[in-house]
Design an enzyme around this catalytic site. Structure first.
Site, short mmCIF file in Angstrom:
data_model
loop_
_atom_site.label_atom_id
_atom_site.label_comp_id
_atom_site.label_asym_id
_atom_site.label_seq_id
_atom_site.Cartn_x
_atom_site.Cartn_y
_atom_site.Cartn_z
N ASP A 119 3.05 -11.92 1.01
CA ASP A 119 3.66 -12.37 -0.24
C ASP A 119 3.85 -13.87 -0.39
O ASP A 119 4.33 -14.34 -1.43
CB ASP A 119 5.00 -11.65 -0.45
CG ASP A 119 5.98 -11.85 0.71
OD1 ASP A 119 5.92 -12.90 1.39
OD2 ASP A 119 6.83 -10.96 0.93
N HIS A 134 -1.56 -10.22 8.28
CA HIS A 134 -2.25 -9.39 7.29
C HIS A 134 -2.73 -10.20 6.09
O HIS A 134 -3.04 -9.65 5.04
CB HIS A 134 -1.34 -8.25 6.82
CG HIS A 134 -1.03 -7.27 7.93
ND1 HIS A 134 0.06 -6.43 7.92
CD2 HIS A 134 -1.69 -7.01 9.08
CE1 HIS A 134 0.06 -5.70 9.03
NE2 HIS A 134 -0.98 -6.03 9.74
#
Ligand code: NAD
Ligand code: ZN
Length: 264
Positions: A119, A134
């Site tokens: 994010d 990730h």
């Protein structure tokens, strides 16, 4: 929070601070729970995107490789999970937990932050020594040369977009199911985990590998694991201290106390 629970959390923070403050090489590992107070729901469970739209395919990377143009069209489609996820991520701001980790880094105490989150909130809070295991949703990555580029600077007239450096196919930097973790990031994670003698683990269920393995490795080598999570996880039994509270509340207090104990 009931008084008993609040007392337990304060006592846990004090023990966690004492242990963290004497660490030579403090590392943090964060997961989806870290960003809950920033308005990003975890993927699973009530309100989760995957609950609403169904889990993404376990062979997402193979499907991308089979037809990258189609994968990009789906990603850019105005309906569907990718658009909803994008809008949620775009609206989110770092919470006091993200800022606390950035403060620990700038004080020279936190050496590396391994995050499973895509994010971008740790970067927005100012953290720099980050390994985004990730990936990062704001970036695209060349599947040939692994160079990364800002997603909003890549022309999308012709799909799939191509790498300005080697003409390889570009893919969102977020790691799909079935996709190997990029070796540069993985190497940095392993280096950090190997040197680490104390790992603060915040907001992760410690079930997604390889990230979930790092705290177990630290513990096995005699290091400390500090867990911050409102609920017990598979890590709880091996943690030196588990503080059962939200990351956005516990991390700022913990960081402040560590900095005090280090006499800064
Ligand atoms: P997870 O969903 O498996 O676990 C989340 C953990 O956070 C749970 O253990 C939960 O108890 C805890 N939690 C909930 N609220 C919390 C809070 N306020 N403070 C602290 N902890 C809280 O998440 P995971 O372990 O990160 O693994 C899921 C995968 O999904 C990851 O690979 C991650 O990349 C991805 N993901 C990323 C985002 C993001 O970028 N923000 C969001 C959802 C999922
Ligand atoms: Zn390239």
């Amino acid at each position: 929070m009931a008084e008993d629970a609040a007392t337990r959390v304060s006592a846990g923070i004090e023990r966690a601070a004492t242990i963290s403050a004497r660490a030579q090489y403090l590392v943090a590992l964060t997961g989806a729970g870290m960003s809950v107070e920033s308005g990003i729901p975890p993927f699973r469970g009530p309100g989760g995107l995957w609950t609403k739209y169904g889990e993404p395919p376990m062979n997402g990377y193979q499907r991308f490789l089979a037809d990258p143009a189609q994968a990009w069209r789906e990603r850019l489609s105005p309906q569907g999970p990718m658009r909803e996820l994008w809008e949620t991520l775009h609206a989110a701001q770092p919470n006091p937990g993200h800022h606390a980790l950035a403060r620990l880094e700038s004080a020279g105490i936190l050496r590396c932050l391994i995050t499973q989150n895509v994010d971008n909130l740790h970067r927005l809070a100012g953290s720099q020594a980050i390994a985004e295991i990730h990936g990062n949703y704001m970036l695209v990555r060349c599947i040939e040369c692994s160079r990364r580029f800002a997603g909003d600077e890549i022309p999308l007239e012709a799909l799939p977009p191509r790498c300005p450096h080697c003409q390889g196919i570009l893919k969102n930097d977020s790691v799909f199911f079935g996709e190997p973790i990029p070796t540069d990031v993985l190497g940095r994670c392993f280096d950090a985990a190997e040197q680490c003698d104390c790992m603060i683990v915040a907001g992760t269920s410690a079930t997604v590998y390889p990230a979930a393995q790092f705290p177990f490795d630290v513990r096995q080598r005699g290091g400390d694991v500090i867990e911050i999570n409102p609920y017990a996880t598979e890590l709880t039994p091996i943690a030196s201290v588990s503080v059962h509270g939200p990351a956005a509340v516990v991390l700022p207090e913990l960081a402040m106390r560590i900095i005090q104990l280090r006499g800064m």
